[in-house]
Design a protein around this motif. Structure first.
Motif, PDB file in Angstrom:
ATOM      1  N   GLY A  85      11.325  -3.995  -8.538  1.00 40.76           N
ATOM      2  CA  GLY A  85      11.346  -5.227  -7.761  1.00 40.76           C
ATOM      3  C   GLY A  85      11.069  -5.022  -6.291  1.00 40.76           C
ATOM      4  O   GLY A  85      10.862  -6.000  -5.558  1.00 40.76           O
ATOM      5  N   THR A  86      11.068  -3.770  -5.829  1.00 39.32           N
ATOM      6  CA  THR A  86      10.776  -3.470  -4.425  1.00 39.32           C
ATOM      7  C   THR A  86       9.285  -3.221  -4.240  1.00 39.32           C
ATOM      8  O   THR A  86       8.659  -2.524  -5.042  1.00 39.32           O
ATOM      9  N   THR A  87       8.720  -3.766  -3.174  1.00 39.69           N
ATOM     10  CA  THR A  87       7.313  -3.548  -2.858  1.00 39.69           C
ATOM     11  C   THR A  87       7.197  -2.395  -1.870  1.00 39.69           C
ATOM     12  O   THR A  87       7.817  -2.407  -0.802  1.00 39.69           O
ATOM     13  N   TYR A  88       6.414  -1.386  -2.230  1.00 40.51           N
ATOM     14  CA  TYR A  88       6.215  -0.209  -1.391  1.00 40.51           C
ATOM     15  C   TYR A  88       4.821  -0.247  -0.765  1.00 40.51           C
ATOM     16  O   TYR A  88       3.825  -0.445  -1.459  1.00 40.51           O
ATOM     17  N   THR A  89       4.771  -0.047   0.546  1.00 34.86           N
ATOM     18  CA  THR A  89       3.494  -0.039   1.268  1.00 34.86           C
ATOM     19  C   THR A  89       2.826   1.323   1.143  1.00 34.86           C
ATOM     20  O   THR A  89       3.465   2.360   1.351  1.00 34.86           O
ATOM     21  N   ILE A  90       1.544   1.308   0.821  1.00 37.91           N
ATOM     22  CA  ILE A  90       0.742   2.530   0.700  1.00 37.91           C
ATOM     23  C   ILE A  90      -0.291   2.531   1.825  1.00 37.91           C
ATOM     24  O   ILE A  90      -1.140   1.643   1.892  1.00 37.91           O
ATOM     25  N   THR A  91      -0.227   3.517   2.715  1.00 39.26           N
ATOM     26  CA  THR A  91      -1.182   3.633   3.809  1.00 39.26           C
ATOM     27  C   THR A  91      -2.067   4.849   3.568  1.00 39.26           C
ATOM     28  O   THR A  91      -1.575   5.983   3.581  1.00 39.26           O
ATOM     29  N   SER A 100       0.552   7.636   4.479  1.00 40.05           N
ATOM     30  CA  SER A 100       1.993   7.579   4.249  1.00 40.05           C
ATOM     31  C   SER A 100       2.329   6.682   3.072  1.00 40.05           C
ATOM     32  O   SER A 100       1.594   5.751   2.742  1.00 40.05           O
ATOM     33  N   ALA A 101       3.474   6.961   2.442  1.00 40.68           N
ATOM     34  CA  ALA A 101       4.011   6.158   1.343  1.00 40.68           C
ATOM     35  C   ALA A 101       5.401   6.671   1.013  1.00 40.68           C
ATOM     36  O   ALA A 101       5.684   7.868   1.164  1.00 40.68           O
ATOM     37  N   PHE A 102       6.296   5.764   0.588  1.00 39.85           N
ATOM     38  CA  PHE A 102       7.639   6.122   0.126  1.00 39.85           C
ATOM     39  C   PHE A 102       8.416   6.929   1.176  1.00 39.85           C
ATOM     40  O   PHE A 102       9.169   7.846   0.850  1.00 39.85           O
ATOM     41  N   GLY A 103       8.196   6.598   2.447  1.00 39.52           N
ATOM     42  CA  GLY A 103       8.923   7.267   3.517  1.00 39.52           C
ATOM     43  C   GLY A 103       8.391   8.634   3.897  1.00 39.52           C
ATOM     44  O   GLY A 103       9.007   9.342   4.693  1.00 39.52           O
ATOM     45  N   GLY A 219      -4.791  -3.554  -2.839  1.00 42.85           N
ATOM     46  CA  GLY A 219      -5.599  -2.421  -2.415  1.00 42.85           C
ATOM     47  C   GLY A 219      -6.513  -1.865  -3.484  1.00 42.85           C
ATOM     48  O   GLY A 219      -7.193  -0.871  -3.263  1.00 42.85           O
ATOM     49  N   SER A 220      -6.497  -2.477  -4.660  1.00 46.47           N
ATOM     50  CA  SER A 220      -7.404  -2.107  -5.769  1.00 46.47           C
ATOM     51  C   SER A 220      -7.354  -0.634  -6.150  1.00 46.47           C
ATOM     52  O   SER A 220      -8.384   0.055  -6.172  1.00 46.47           O
ATOM     53  N   PRO A 221      -6.166  -0.091  -6.453  1.00 51.12           N
ATOM     54  CA  PRO A 221      -6.130   1.297  -6.933  1.00 51.12           C
ATOM     55  C   PRO A 221      -6.759   1.389  -8.317  1.00 51.12           C
ATOM     56  O   PRO A 221      -6.745   0.420  -9.083  1.00 51.12           O
ATOM     57  N   SER A 222      -7.319   2.549  -8.622  1.00 53.30           N
ATOM     58  CA  SER A 222      -7.767   2.774  -9.995  1.00 53.30           C
ATOM     59  C   SER A 222      -6.539   3.098 -10.834  1.00 53.30           C
ATOM     60  O   SER A 222      -5.623   3.786 -10.384  1.00 53.30           O
ATOM     61  N   VAL A 223      -6.504   2.575 -12.054  1.00 50.72           N
ATOM     62  CA  VAL A 223      -5.347   2.744 -12.935  1.00 50.72           C
ATOM     63  C   VAL A 223      -5.808   3.402 -14.229  1.00 50.72           C
ATOM     64  O   VAL A 223      -6.806   2.993 -14.819  1.00 50.72           O
ATOM     65  N   SER A 224      -5.093   4.420 -14.654  1.00 49.43           N
ATOM     66  CA  SER A 224      -5.463   5.125 -15.883  1.00 49.43           C
ATOM     67  C   SER A 224      -4.219   5.699 -16.533  1.00 49.43           C
ATOM     68  O   SER A 224      -3.145   5.756 -15.925  1.00 49.43           O
ATOM     69  N   ILE A 225      -4.368   6.125 -17.775  1.00 48.42           N
ATOM     70  CA  ILE A 225      -3.323   6.842 -18.492  1.00 48.42           C
ATOM     71  C   ILE A 225      -3.920   8.157 -18.971  1.00 48.42           C
ATOM     72  O   ILE A 225      -4.965   8.172 -19.637  1.00 48.42           O
ATOM     73  N   SER A 226      -3.297   9.261 -18.587  1.00 45.96           N
ATOM     74  CA  SER A 226      -3.819  10.581 -18.929  1.00 45.96           C
ATOM     75  C   SER A 226      -2.673  11.577 -18.967  1.00 45.96           C
ATOM     76  O   SER A 226      -1.798  11.557 -18.093  1.00 45.96           O
ATOM     77  N   TYR A 232      -1.774   5.695 -10.748  1.00 49.26           N
ATOM     78  CA  TYR A 232      -2.332   4.746  -9.779  1.00 49.26           C
ATOM     79  C   TYR A 232      -2.939   5.567  -8.634  1.00 49.26           C
ATOM     80  O   TYR A 232      -2.214   6.284  -7.933  1.00 49.26           O
ATOM     81  N   ASN A 233      -4.243   5.471  -8.465  1.00 46.61           N
ATOM     82  CA  ASN A 233      -4.971   6.268  -7.485  1.00 46.61           C
ATOM     83  C   ASN A 233      -5.455   5.353  -6.362  1.00 46.61           C
ATOM     84  O   ASN A 233      -6.388   4.564  -6.543  1.00 46.61           O
ATOM     85  N   PHE A 234      -4.815   5.462  -5.201  1.00 43.21           N
ATOM     86  CA  PHE A 234      -5.177   4.632  -4.045  1.00 43.21           C
ATOM     87  C   PHE A 234      -6.134   5.405  -3.137  1.00 43.21           C
ATOM     88  O   PHE A 234      -5.772   6.456  -2.597  1.00 43.21           O
ATOM     89  N   THR A 235      -7.333   4.878  -2.930  1.00 38.63           N
ATOM     90  CA  THR A 235      -8.267   5.427  -1.954  1.00 38.63           C
ATOM     91  C   THR A 235      -8.398   4.501  -0.750  1.00 38.63           C
ATOM     92  O   THR A 235      -9.213   4.747   0.146  1.00 38.63           O
ATOM     93  N   GLY A 236      -7.634   3.446  -0.745  1.00 40.21           N
ATOM     94  CA  GLY A 236      -7.544   2.535   0.384  1.00 40.21           C
ATOM     95  C   GLY A 236      -6.116   2.016   0.449  1.00 40.21           C
ATOM     96  O   GLY A 236      -5.359   2.095  -0.515  1.00 40.21           O
TER      97      GLY A 236
END
Length: 242
Positions: A85-91, A100-103, A219-226, A232-236
């Motif tokens: 339920g918490t929203t985390y900012t990904i920079t 930065s992310a998750f502190g 931010g349109s991360p790519s999402v996959s299962i492997s 979740y892969n954030f390039t932006g």
């Protein structure tokens, strides 16, 4: 007319009334099973990789080749407990910019060093960064860029390491850009020639694929299962809510 009554085992008779049922005790095993099925889950345990943007390579001149840029800082965190339920900012940092992310913050210029320019040898290239399989494939991140070359008669310029760009060849060839937080390649001699830009950073999040997908992302991360992980892969820059 006959009446039927339901027998409530373990009750006691109350004068003038029906049977009063015994107080029901919660079965702790069933309660845990209910929690595991998502009844009251409050967190999910994740791993994350954070890589800053890589630095630029220096340009070459008529007198000397340029040096490769330094890769972005990087680091993995295993077992972070993210609240549902918490929203985390990904920079995600651009070239030569922190991520930065998750502190956790990783700074530019803290990865693998770039290599210097060379007169005749291709050299080993930039210093290594980190090799990680968080994306689902084994890839290098945050390595240094290769230095430019002066004399192409002795082979090509040095390559980068773990995302670092290759140096430029003689004749004023520019260095190639880095990727995945790698430093840019240095420019070739007999220029002027430009150094390659550093690669942009990346933030990758993974957790067991049996867990629920994120409630939302930006931010349109790519999402996959492997490999048993949801990735979740954030390039932006963006955000994620579990």
């Amino acid at each position: 007319m006959s009446r039927s009554f339901k027998d409530i085992s373990g009750g006691k008779q109350v004068s003038g009334g029906t049977l009063s049922p015994r107080t029901k005790k919660v079965n702790s095993t069933l309660a845990v099973d209910s929690w595991r099925r998502g009844g009251s889950k409050t967190s999910v345990v994740i791993d994350h990789l954070i890589v800053a943007g890589g630095g630029p390579g220096s340009g070459g001149s008529s007198a000397a080749p340029g040096s490769g840029g330094t890769g972005g800082g990087y680091g993995e965190t295993v077992g972070f407990e993210a609240s549902i339920g918490t929203t985390y900012t990904i920079t995600v940092g651009g070239a030569n910019t922190s991520s930065s992310a998750f502190g956790v913050t990783k700074n530019a210029g803290a990865g693998g060093a770039g290599s210097g320019g060379s007169y005749y040898s291709t050299g080993p290239g930039g210093a290594p960064g980190i090799t990680s399989s968080y994306s689902g494939s084994s890839l290098g991140y945050g390595g240094g860029g290769g230095g430019g070359q002066w004399n192409s008669s002795f082979g090509g310029p040095s390559g980068g390491r773990d995302g670092g760009g290759s140096g430029g060849n003689s004749g004023g060839q520019p260095g190639s850009p880095g990727e995945r937080g790698g430093g840019g390649g240095g420019g070739g001699a007999n220029g002027p020639s430009g150094g390659g830009t550093g690669g942009t950073g990346v933030v990758i999040i993974r957790y067991p694929s049996g867990e629920d997908a994120a409630a939302s992302t930006t931010g349109s991360p790519s999402v996959s299962i492997s490999g048993g992980y949801r990735i979740y892969n954030f390039t932006g820059s963006g955000s994620i809510t579990f």
